[in-house]
Design a protein around this motif. Structure first.
Motif, PDB file in Angstrom:
ATOM      1  N   VAL A 130       0.797  -1.041   0.104  1.00  0.00           N
ATOM      2  CA  VAL A 130       0.124  -0.013   0.083  1.00  0.00           C
ATOM      3  C   VAL A 130       1.088   1.214  -0.207  1.00  0.00           C
ATOM      4  O   VAL A 130       1.569   1.202   0.890  1.00  0.00           O
ATOM      5  CB  VAL A 130      -0.804  -0.067   1.200  1.00  0.00           C
ATOM      6  N   ALA A 131       0.810   2.115  -0.989  1.00  0.00           N
ATOM      7  CA  ALA A 131       1.542   3.420  -0.967  1.00  0.00           C
ATOM      8  C   ALA A 131       0.596   4.210  -0.372  1.00  0.00           C
ATOM      9  O   ALA A 131      -0.438   4.413  -0.524  1.00  0.00           O
ATOM     10  CB  ALA A 131       1.704   3.848  -2.545  1.00  0.00           C
ATOM     11  N   LEU A 132       1.435   5.258   0.290  1.00  0.00           N
ATOM     12  CA  LEU A 132       0.595   6.336   1.098  1.00  0.00           C
ATOM     13  C   LEU A 132       0.755   7.642   0.608  1.00  0.00           C
ATOM     14  O   LEU A 132       1.850   8.040   0.106  1.00  0.00           O
ATOM     15  CB  LEU A 132       0.827   6.135   2.694  1.00  0.00           C
ATOM     16  N   GLU A 133      -0.158   8.588   0.626  1.00  0.00           N
ATOM     17  CA  GLU A 133       0.031   9.834   0.158  1.00  0.00           C
ATOM     18  C   GLU A 133      -0.516  10.715   1.447  1.00  0.00           C
ATOM     19  O   GLU A 133      -1.734  10.554   1.755  1.00  0.00           O
ATOM     20  CB  GLU A 133      -0.655  10.086  -1.133  1.00  0.00           C
ATOM     21  N   PHE A 134       0.031  11.699   1.964  1.00  0.00           N
ATOM     22  CA  PHE A 134      -0.418  12.447   2.891  1.00  0.00           C
ATOM     23  C   PHE A 134      -0.727  13.831   2.708  1.00  0.00           C
ATOM     24  O   PHE A 134      -0.138  14.663   1.920  1.00  0.00           O
ATOM     25  CB  PHE A 134       0.615  12.560   4.282  1.00  0.00           C
ATOM     26  N   ASN A 135      -1.839  14.392   3.256  1.00  0.00           N
ATOM     27  CA  ASN A 135      -2.366  15.703   2.979  1.00  0.00           C
ATOM     28  C   ASN A 135      -2.499  16.196   4.642  1.00  0.00           C
ATOM     29  O   ASN A 135      -3.447  16.351   5.096  1.00  0.00           O
ATOM     30  CB  ASN A 135      -3.701  16.029   2.383  1.00  0.00           C
ATOM     31  N   ILE A 136      -1.337  16.724   4.993  1.00  0.00           N
ATOM     32  CA  ILE A 136      -1.386  17.312   6.445  1.00  0.00           C
ATOM     33  C   ILE A 136      -1.368  19.109   6.482  1.00  0.00           C
ATOM     34  O   ILE A 136      -0.396  19.417   5.732  1.00  0.00           O
ATOM     35  CB  ILE A 136       0.146  17.075   7.157  1.00  0.00           C
ATOM     36  N   THR A 137      -2.703  19.346   6.685  1.00  0.00           N
ATOM     37  CA  THR A 137      -2.791  20.839   6.733  1.00  0.00           C
ATOM     38  C   THR A 137      -3.705  21.031   7.728  1.00  0.00           C
ATOM     39  O   THR A 137      -4.776  20.384   7.864  1.00  0.00           O
ATOM     40  CB  THR A 137      -3.215  21.283   5.090  1.00  0.00           C
ATOM     41  N   ASP A 138      -3.808  22.377   7.900  1.00  0.00           N
ATOM     42  CA  ASP A 138      -4.763  22.816   8.980  1.00  0.00           C
ATOM     43  C   ASP A 138      -6.226  23.671   7.990  1.00  0.00           C
ATOM     44  O   ASP A 138      -7.058  24.226   8.811  1.00  0.00           O
ATOM     45  CB  ASP A 138      -4.499  23.769   9.800  1.00  0.00           C
ATOM     46  N   GLU A 139      -5.861  23.744   6.663  1.00  0.00           N
ATOM     47  CA  GLU A 139      -6.961  24.006   5.833  1.00  0.00           C
ATOM     48  C   GLU A 139      -8.227  23.034   5.842  1.00  0.00           C
ATOM     49  O   GLU A 139      -7.922  21.935   6.172  1.00  0.00           O
ATOM     50  CB  GLU A 139      -6.492  24.415   4.246  1.00  0.00           C
ATOM     51  N   VAL A 140      -9.403  23.583   5.426  1.00  0.00           N
ATOM     52  CA  VAL A 140     -10.546  22.375   5.324  1.00  0.00           C
ATOM     53  C   VAL A 140     -10.288  21.857   3.828  1.00  0.00           C
ATOM     54  O   VAL A 140     -10.160  22.603   3.053  1.00  0.00           O
ATOM     55  CB  VAL A 140     -11.800  23.278   5.559  1.00  0.00           C
ATOM     56  N   VAL A 141     -10.438  20.442   4.098  1.00  0.00           N
ATOM     57  CA  VAL A 141     -10.246  19.594   2.782  1.00  0.00           C
ATOM     58  C   VAL A 141     -11.477  19.163   2.316  1.00  0.00           C
ATOM     59  O   VAL A 141     -12.216  18.430   3.161  1.00  0.00           O
ATOM     60  CB  VAL A 141      -8.951  18.847   2.838  1.00  0.00           C
ATOM     61  N   ASP A 142     -11.821  19.370   1.049  1.00  0.00           N
ATOM     62  CA  ASP A 142     -12.997  18.731   0.448  1.00  0.00           C
ATOM     63  C   ASP A 142     -12.403  17.207   0.072  1.00  0.00           C
ATOM     64  O   ASP A 142     -11.817  16.962  -0.776  1.00  0.00           O
ATOM     65  CB  ASP A 142     -13.465  19.302  -0.812  1.00  0.00           C
ATOM     66  N   LEU A 143     -12.926  16.001   0.648  1.00  0.00           N
ATOM     67  CA  LEU A 143     -12.621  14.895   0.342  1.00  0.00           C
ATOM     68  C   LEU A 143     -12.675  14.381  -1.062  1.00  0.00           C
ATOM     69  O   LEU A 143     -11.867  13.740  -1.673  1.00  0.00           O
ATOM     70  CB  LEU A 143     -13.053  13.569   1.422  1.00  0.00           C
ATOM     71  N   ILE A 144     -14.002  14.579  -1.415  1.00  0.00           N
ATOM     72  CA  ILE A 144     -14.254  14.424  -2.548  1.00  0.00           C
ATOM     73  C   ILE A 144     -13.614  14.852  -3.814  1.00  0.00           C
ATOM     74  O   ILE A 144     -12.715  14.259  -4.561  1.00  0.00           O
ATOM     75  CB  ILE A 144     -15.662  14.475  -3.006  1.00  0.00           C
ATOM     76  N   SER A 145     -13.335  16.307  -4.013  1.00  0.00           N
ATOM     77  CA  SER A 145     -12.828  16.901  -5.018  1.00  0.00           C
ATOM     78  C   SER A 145     -11.090  16.898  -5.051  1.00  0.00           C
ATOM     79  O   SER A 145     -10.591  16.856  -5.924  1.00  0.00           O
ATOM     80  CB  SER A 145     -13.138  18.388  -4.810  1.00  0.00           C
ATOM     81  N   GLN A 146     -10.515  16.537  -3.891  1.00  0.00           N
ATOM     82  CA  GLN A 146      -9.225  16.275  -3.637  1.00  0.00           C
ATOM     83  C   GLN A 146      -8.900  14.892  -3.388  1.00  0.00           C
ATOM     84  O   GLN A 146      -7.415  14.594  -3.378  1.00  0.00           O
ATOM     85  CB  GLN A 146      -8.720  17.225  -2.390  1.00  0.00           C
ATOM     86  N   ARG A 147      -9.893  14.061  -3.990  1.00  0.00           N
ATOM     87  CA  ARG A 147      -9.447  12.835  -3.936  1.00  0.00           C
ATOM     88  C   ARG A 147      -8.915  11.992  -2.504  1.00  0.00           C
ATOM     89  O   ARG A 147      -7.946  11.269  -2.829  1.00  0.00           O
ATOM     90  CB  ARG A 147      -8.799  12.293  -5.191  1.00  0.00           C
ATOM     91  N   VAL A 148      -9.500  12.714  -1.283  1.00  0.00           N
ATOM     92  CA  VAL A 148      -8.724  11.965  -0.244  1.00  0.00           C
ATOM     93  C   VAL A 148      -9.463  10.578  -0.063  1.00  0.00           C
ATOM     94  O   VAL A 148     -10.969  10.791   0.137  1.00  0.00           O
ATOM     95  CB  VAL A 148      -8.875  13.169   0.994  1.00  0.00           C
ATOM     96  N   ASP A 149      -8.872   9.650   0.545  1.00  0.00           N
ATOM     97  CA  ASP A 149      -9.637   8.478   1.020  1.00  0.00           C
ATOM     98  C   ASP A 149      -9.996   8.497   2.318  1.00  0.00           C
ATOM     99  O   ASP A 149     -11.194   7.760   2.697  1.00  0.00           O
ATOM    100  CB  ASP A 149      -8.833   7.218   0.893  1.00  0.00           C
ATOM    101  N   ILE A 150      -9.210   8.915   3.164  1.00  0.00           N
ATOM    102  CA  ILE A 150      -9.226   8.786   4.926  1.00  0.00           C
ATOM    103  C   ILE A 150      -8.912  10.303   5.451  1.00  0.00           C
ATOM    104  O   ILE A 150      -7.771  10.770   5.053  1.00  0.00           O
ATOM    105  CB  ILE A 150      -8.618   7.647   5.220  1.00  0.00           C
TER     106      ILE A 150
END
Length: 311
Positions: A130-150
């Motif tokens: 399993v390859a991991l990609e991190f989005n570590i930020t204090d901004e509000v993230v839209d999971l759908i549009s930014q393709r975030v899984d978890i």
């Protein structure tokens, strides 16, 4: 083939796929090599299909394999569906295999640093494909549009297609560096914060510039915070407070190293935020997530456990 046979074959799709490869290549070993499986697994899957159908499909000998009449008939029927069999069986077998693929995870900076990143080494040990990609930020993230899984989210969640698992609670209290308190005016009541430089969180969607407090007697105070130091990175705000630049309003859960080292100490100890906010692990529904995402989701839910601490 009648409806019952079609349904039965659908239930044994991996076994049917293996059977077609054995019949086409002429031996269990050739099929095992082509599919990257042990020979014993190939033989077992063919036997499972024969048992399900109640028919002998292959005559085995030490030198060769021969199709029975029933096996030849099944092979002819299966060949008309070979394209579907190839893709569907591959997907089915992939589901039964080790989780593999890319999973994108989003979190705020402090929760990410303190509680998400420390559990990643074990996650990688368990799921090396399993390859991991991190989005570590204090901004509000839209999971759908930014393709975030978890994602790790703080606060009450709106109704949506996401599923959530509560992993803890976030509270708030005031902290400052001993070096700052040694030179600052006394601070015994929240209203006195207007006489102190304060550090607060602010991003493009939200500013935490009103701090609410309650004491054990039920008194509530709301204080408007002057714009001394603000920023969109919780990790940086905690670090600046530890340098003696003022008072920070933060979850004690997220500054445990500073508290243990004594670089931050509690102030206004009789006062804290009157409400705690839930911390959720959120993800797409089971029908929309693949095996890799589901494996990481299950692991993080267990590994991050309860994030609530006394502070």
């Amino acid at each position: 083939m009648n409806v019952d046979i079609v349904r039965l074959l659908h239930q044994h799709l991996p076994q049917l796929y293996v059977f077609t490869r054995v019949a086409g290549l002429g031996s269990f070993q050739a099929a095992a090599t082509a599919l990257g499986l042990p020979r014993s697994s190939i033989s077992k899957k063919v036997s499972q299909l024969e048992e399900a159908l109640g028919q002998r499909l292959l005559q085995r000998s030490t030198r060769q394999l021969c199709l029975t009449d029933e096996g030849a008939s099944l092979l002819v029927s299966a060949q008309s569906l070979q394209g579907v069999l190839d893709s569907a069986a591959s997907l089915k077998m992939a589901q039964q295999a080790e989780p593999a693929g890319r999973v994108k995870i989003s979190s705020s900076t402090l929760i990410g640093e303190r509680y998400l990143l420390p559990v990643i080494p074990e996650l990688r040990r368990r799921f090396p494909k399993v390859a991991l990609e991190f989005n570590i930020t204090d901004e509000v993230v839209d999971l759908i549009s930014q393709r975030v899984d978890i994602a790790v989210r703080v606060g009450h969640l709106p109704n949506s297609s996401l599923v959530a698992k509560k992993i803890g609670e976030k509270s708030w209290a005031c902290y400052a560096a001993p070096s700052y308190l040694a030179r600052a005016k006394p601070l015994t009541n929240p209203r006195e914060l207007t006489q102190h430089p304060c550090l607060f969180f602010k991003n493009s969607q939200f500013a935490m510039d009103h701090w609410t407090f309650a004491n054990n007697d039920g008194d509530t105070v709301n204080v408007a915070i002057d714009d001394a130091i603000c920023g969109d990175d919780g990790r940086s705000l905690a670090a600046l407070a530890a340098m003696g630049l003022g008072v920070v309003f933060v979850d004690p859960l997220l500054i445990q190293p500073e508290l243990a080292a004594g670089s931050l100490v509690p102030v206004l100890t009789g006062w804290r935020h009157p409400e705690a906010s839930p911390i959720h692990l959120v993800c797409l529904g089971r029908e929309a997530r693949n095996r890799a995402v589901d494996a990481v989701w299950q692991y993080l839910g267990e590994a991050m456990g309860s994030l609530t601490v006394d502070g």
